[in-house]
Design an enzyme around this catalytic site. Structure first.
Site, short mmCIF file in Angstrom:
data_model
loop_
_atom_site.label_atom_id
_atom_site.label_comp_id
_atom_site.label_asym_id
_atom_site.label_seq_id
_atom_site.Cartn_x
_atom_site.Cartn_y
_atom_site.Cartn_z
N ASN A 2 16.30 80.55 30.65
CA ASN A 2 14.74 79.96 31.12
C ASN A 2 14.53 80.82 32.50
OD1 ASN A 2 14.35 77.88 29.20
ND2 ASN A 2 16.30 77.21 29.83
N THR A 44 20.64 76.77 36.88
CA THR A 44 19.64 77.27 35.99
C THR A 44 18.53 77.99 36.90
OG1 THR A 44 18.55 75.30 35.60
CG2 THR A 44 20.06 76.17 34.02
N GLY A 83 25.05 69.14 31.59
CA GLY A 83 25.42 69.70 32.95
C GLY A 83 25.60 71.11 33.16
N LYS A 91 15.30 70.45 33.97
CA LYS A 91 15.85 71.56 34.71
C LYS A 91 15.49 72.83 34.04
CE LYS A 91 19.44 73.03 31.91
NZ LYS A 91 19.72 74.24 31.63
N TRP A 102 26.54 78.26 22.80
CA TRP A 102 27.08 77.05 23.01
C TRP A 102 28.01 76.15 22.08
CZ3 TRP A 102 29.25 74.85 26.91
CH2 TRP A 102 28.99 73.40 27.08
#
Length: 333
Positions: A253, A245, A133, A188, A12
């Site tokens: 995850n 996700t 996001g 999330k 990232w």
């Protein structure tokens, strides 16, 4: 905002440095791994964390954290549980008034603090904003279209960062709901693990849709308790990120949950991975925070029990399915 320091050489952080360069700014990326610094500077790639992407343009990298001292803006893209220590190390380098943007997703496990609260304590001289996001780093680095939330309580700062990072394919949307945006990003990941377990156990798409929807309700309750707004969770940092996700094996995850559902041990899954699945620590942190705030989050609690408290997966699923029937929109449901 011309000189942009990016702290963290993972997938990232690398993708964000490329975004900065595409926006016409001058990124300097700090990476802990010497091989990442060398590969970025000499071959224009990050073989450890983005092995399939040729970075264009490739950002310049350094292993010296003090080299970021002159930055006009800092993007903190380190794992959530390391944010405090890295921010503390940066404190002496950050000039008063230099904004920092938190680009990690999670809740500090030891304290239950949101990452904006961690940054405010470790870098009191720095205005704080947050990115959250639906973003897979490999797609951002490849220049594929992406929309993301940029949260800041200071609207002027938020708009400056939007203009700094935004481009044709990278579309930041501003909100002043810092608490809501980061709770969406943290929770999330936990719901994605739960959805992965459902896939691994072959419980069907109906069950996954139910988890996404009820997980969104848990997310909204926690956001409200921390001063956030429910409508924020209907946006990119909530529903958008949750959808991404919980439905793709690109998600670390979600894929971890699938492996758990298929019977693999958590320790073995983690040992085989270089990248961090933030939902593992966020599950414990969120469950503890919810308990302290008196909020019912049964899905988060179930994931925490499976990951950290020795609960059997089938027993945790049975406990969720045995909960009393109640109104869908009841605040404590």
């Amino acid at each position: 905002m011309e000189r942009i320091g990016v702290v963290g050489g993972g997938a990232w952080g690398t993708a964000l440095a490329v975004v900065v360069a595409r926006a016409g700014r001058k990124p300097l990326l700090w990476a802990r791994e010497a091989e990442v610094v060398d590969a970025l500077n000499h071959r224009g790639e990050n073989p450890l964390f983005l092995p399939t992407v040729k970075l264009d343009p490739a950002p310049r990298a350094t292993g010296d954290l003090s080299a970021l001292a002159g930055s006009d803006l800092l993007l903190l893209s380190v794992p959530a549980q390391h944010l405090r220590s890295v921010a503390t190390s940066l404190s002496a380098q950050v000039k008063p008034g230099t904004p920092v943007v938190i680009c990690a997703k999670g809740i500090e496990e030891r304290t239950g603090a949101l990452l904006s609260e961690v940054a405010a304590e470790a870098l009191p001289q720095a205005p704080v904003a947050l990115l959250s996001g639906p973003t897979f780093a490999v797609e951002v680095a490849a220049g594929l279209p992406t929309a993301i939330t940029l949260a800041a309580s200071d609207a002027a700062l938020g708009q400056r960062v939007v203009q700094c990072l935004g481009g044709r394919a990278f579309r930041p949307y501003y909100t002043d709901d810092v608490a809501g945006a980061q709770i969406g990003g943290a929770i999330k990941n936990v719901i994605a693990i739960a959805c992965g377990i459902v896939v691994g156990r072959k419980l069907g798409d109906n069950a996954r849709a139910a988890l996404i929807t009820r997980g969104l309700a848990e997310m909204a309750r926690l956001a409200h308790a921390k001063g956030g707004r429910a409508e924020t969770l209907m946006g990119l940092s909530g529903l958008g990120d949750l959808t991404l996700t919980c439905t793709s094996l690109q998600s670390r995850n979600h894929s971890l949950g699938v492996a758990l559902g298929e019977g693999e041990r958590l320790a073995d899954i983690l040992a085989a991975r270089r990248s961090i699945a933030e939902g593992v620590t966020s599950a414990a942190a969120a469950a503890g925070l919810a308990q302290r705030l008196g909020i019912e989050m049964p899905i988060v609690a179930a994931v925490d029990a499976i990951l950290h408290r020795g609960a059997a997966i089938d027993e945790a699923i049975e406990a969720l399915l045995s909960r009393p029937f109640r109104s869908e929109t009841r605040a404590a449901s």
